[in-house]
Design an enzyme around this catalytic site. Structure first.
Site, PDB file in Angstrom:
ATOM      1  N   TYR A 147     -35.552 -17.504  16.025  1.00 35.72           N
ATOM      2  CA  TYR A 147     -36.915 -17.899  15.662  1.00 35.72           C
ATOM      3  C   TYR A 147     -37.657 -18.655  16.751  1.00 35.72           C
ATOM      4  O   TYR A 147     -38.818 -19.023  16.572  1.00 35.72           O
ATOM      5  CB  TYR A 147     -36.910 -18.693  14.346  1.00 35.72           C
ATOM      6  CG  TYR A 147     -36.695 -17.772  13.172  1.00 35.72           C
ATOM      7  CD1 TYR A 147     -37.674 -16.875  12.764  1.00 35.72           C
ATOM      8  CD2 TYR A 147     -35.476 -17.766  12.487  1.00 35.72           C
ATOM      9  CE1 TYR A 147     -37.470 -16.004  11.711  1.00 35.72           C
ATOM     10  CE2 TYR A 147     -35.254 -16.903  11.426  1.00 35.72           C
ATOM     11  CZ  TYR A 147     -36.261 -16.019  11.044  1.00 35.72           C
ATOM     12  OH  TYR A 147     -36.049 -15.158  10.009  1.00 35.72           O
ATOM     13  N   LYS A 284     -23.113 -12.137  12.439  1.00 40.36           N
ATOM     14  CA  LYS A 284     -24.232 -11.801  11.562  1.00 40.36           C
ATOM     15  C   LYS A 284     -24.490 -10.300  11.705  1.00 40.36           C
ATOM     16  O   LYS A 284     -24.820  -9.827  12.803  1.00 40.36           O
ATOM     17  CB  LYS A 284     -25.490 -12.590  11.930  1.00 40.36           C
ATOM     18  CG  LYS A 284     -26.674 -12.196  11.050  1.00 40.36           C
ATOM     19  CD  LYS A 284     -27.933 -12.967  11.396  1.00 40.36           C
ATOM     20  CE  LYS A 284     -29.102 -12.456  10.562  1.00 40.36           C
ATOM     21  NZ  LYS A 284     -30.364 -13.171  10.877  1.00 40.36           N
ATOM     22  N   ASP A 286     -26.787  -7.157  10.402  1.00 39.55           N
ATOM     23  CA  ASP A 286     -28.155  -7.117   9.905  1.00 39.55           C
ATOM     24  C   ASP A 286     -28.621  -5.679   9.661  1.00 39.55           C
ATOM     25  O   ASP A 286     -27.983  -4.726  10.109  1.00 39.55           O
ATOM     26  CB  ASP A 286     -29.058  -7.795  10.955  1.00 39.55           C
ATOM     27  CG  ASP A 286     -30.330  -8.383  10.377  1.00 39.55           C
ATOM     28  OD1 ASP A 286     -30.659  -8.089   9.213  1.00 39.55           O
ATOM     29  OD2 ASP A 286     -30.995  -9.149  11.109  1.00 39.55           O
ATOM     30  N   CYS A 327     -27.056  -9.410   6.135  1.00 34.99           N
ATOM     31  CA  CYS A 327     -28.505  -9.588   6.080  1.00 34.99           C
ATOM     32  C   CYS A 327     -29.157  -8.214   5.959  1.00 34.99           C
ATOM     33  O   CYS A 327     -28.647  -7.228   6.488  1.00 34.99           O
ATOM     34  CB  CYS A 327     -29.007 -10.299   7.331  1.00 34.99           C
ATOM     35  SG  CYS A 327     -30.763 -10.730   7.260  1.00 34.99           S
ATOM     36  N   ASP A 346     -37.060 -12.665   5.822  1.00 33.94           N
ATOM     37  CA  ASP A 346     -37.096 -13.608   6.944  1.00 33.94           C
ATOM     38  C   ASP A 346     -38.144 -14.686   6.693  1.00 33.94           C
ATOM     39  O   ASP A 346     -39.204 -14.419   6.134  1.00 33.94           O
ATOM     40  CB  ASP A 346     -37.492 -12.880   8.231  1.00 33.94           C
ATOM     41  CG  ASP A 346     -36.331 -12.138   8.875  1.00 33.94           C
ATOM     42  OD1 ASP A 346     -35.309 -11.935   8.208  1.00 33.94           O
ATOM     43  OD2 ASP A 346     -36.480 -11.739  10.054  1.00 33.94           O
TER      44      ASP A 346
END
Length: 437
Positions: A147, A284, A286, A327, A346
């Protein structure tokens, strides 16, 4: 393949006070409770529909629809009712509720079971507990590059923040490199020009007493990747033989890796085995919805079966001790496979989502669905509400931090740490310390 909708129940309702909970298909799909005269969140366009809702499924206007789960509080003091997929990891029916005067008609396109209780969130939690899944392991605390740097992250950015964690004395267990280190989607072991050595970064992270984490989107393949060019036979196909499209993102179409092809499965095993050997033990994964899309695969297996088999392959490659965060994942087909799960769209440095579509990045949609899925936390997995952003440039940062703290889930910081002001440092440290206890 979609089956016809058949009647399930007809329930008297108080149209002024009744509430309906819709459970969305995947992590980013809007999920939560609405008044009967409310307008549930729907995709603003076809791209969002594929990327963030249930691909190939449209909902008629004026209809509430849950994917495998739908709950109704009739508002008249009668028990809350929940309709749940009979076999949630094998078949996830769409469950619809339509209001006709003072009655709600419930239909489904597959087998469901009915539960009753006193409160929507409590009843969903009771259903989750009834599955008997092992209690999830506590989540480590995390710093994530996404981010602040998005796909422009460099190796030097990782090292700068690694040093800043020590300087600011932040209790961060895992340093997770997000999207941007790889050359292309699918070419996970080939570095972009902004990175020199994954193994070297992992070694330096571990030398400072922290764990190394990394992001992948294992089912996605960029059309211009070496994988798509050299192994077109590894792609899931449409019935006409063209590559199946899993939507459009990063400025290009998205293809889907066919993990039922033995060579593609071997490649994915190599990717995760290599990353594990390089010292990464937090993963992670995704955009997982792509692996559960209907299409023509090498092996004639159901899409959900193919999806679950691939996640098990990844788990086997990384080993039981590594931490696995899902995710963009289909929620019910993921039961029993993950340590933690993103349970919302998100977040973003801004509050409102693009086109006011509540599957898109923004603090408002992340809060709505994060609250609506709080029942999953500690029962299905550790909830990931998405990252804390506490730097001054973040809109409504105080409100977002309060939401992240209230969930009690996975705690991850995603700021350039040296850009934090006094409030940002204090808040980041406090939330990480709270999660670390």
């Amino acid at each position: 393949m979609h089956h016809p909708f058949t009647p399930v129940a007809c329930v008297p309702v108080d149209v002024r006070t009744a509430r309906v909970h819709e459970e969305g298909w995947q992590s980013w799909s809007p999920s939560g409770a609405y008044a009967l005269d409310g307008l549930p969140y729907r995709p603003a366009n076809d791209t969002f529909a594929t990327l963030c809702y249930r691909p190939g499924v449209t909902v008629p206007a004026g209809v509430f629809q849950g994917e495998g789960l739908l709950a109704l509080d009739a508002g008249d003091g009668s028990p809350v009712r929940l309709w749940a997929a009979a076999e949630p990891t094998r078949q996830v029916p769409s469950i619809r509720l339509t209001v006709h005067g003072d009655r709600a008609e419930v239909t489904a396109d597959g087998p469901v079971k009915e539960w009753t209780g006193t409160d929507i969130q409590r009843l969903l939690a009771e259903w989750a507990a009834s599955l008997g899944l092992p209690a999830p392991r506590p989540a480590p605390t995390v710093w994530c590059s996404w981010y602040e740097y998005f796909t422009d992250v460099t190796e030097d950015d990782i090292h700068e923040n690694l040093r800043a964690m020590d300087t600011l004395d932040l209790p961060i267990d895992v340093v997770q490199i997000d999207d941007g280190y790889q050359q292309a989607l699918g070419d996970w072991l080939t570095l972009s020009g902004r990175f020199r050595s994954r193994a070297d970064i992992a070694e330096k992270i571990r030398a400072r007493g922290r764990r190394a984490g990394i992001w992948t989107a294992p089912f996605l393949v960029a059309p211009a990747s070496a994988l798509a060019t050299e192994h077109p036979e590894w792609l899931v196909r449409d019935p006409d033989g063209t590559p199946l499209h899993a939507g459009h993102n990063w400025g290009h179409d998205l293809y889907v890796l066919d993990t039922t092809h033995p060579e593609a499965a071997a490649y994915l095993t190599e990717v995760f085995t290599t990353l594990r050997e390089e010292g990464y033990d937090y993963f992670k994964v995704d955009f997982l919805y792509a692996g559960a899309m209907d299409g023509v695969r090498h092996a004639d297996v159901d899409a959900l079966q193919a999806y679950r088999s691939c996640i098990r392959l990844i788990r086997e490659a990384i080993g039981p001790e590594a931490y696995l965060l899902g995710c963009g994942a289909p929620i019910l087909p993921s039961l029993g496979l993950f340590d933690a799960m993103r349970v919302s769209p998100d977040t973003a440095p801004h509050r409102r989502p693009e086109a006011d579509d509540f599957s898109q990045p923004g603090q408002a949609p992340a809060e709505f669905t994060g609250v609506g899925r709080q029942w999953q936390h500690g029962r299905l997995w550790i909830n990931d509400p998405d990252c804390l952003m506490a730097r001054p440039a973040v809109e409504t940062r105080e409100r977002w931090a309060a939401h992240v703290e209230a969930t009690g889930g996975l705690m991850a910081s995603s700021d350039r740490l040296l850009s934090l002001d006094e409030w940002g440092v204090t808040t980041t440290r406090r939330l990480l310390e709270g999660a670390a206890r």
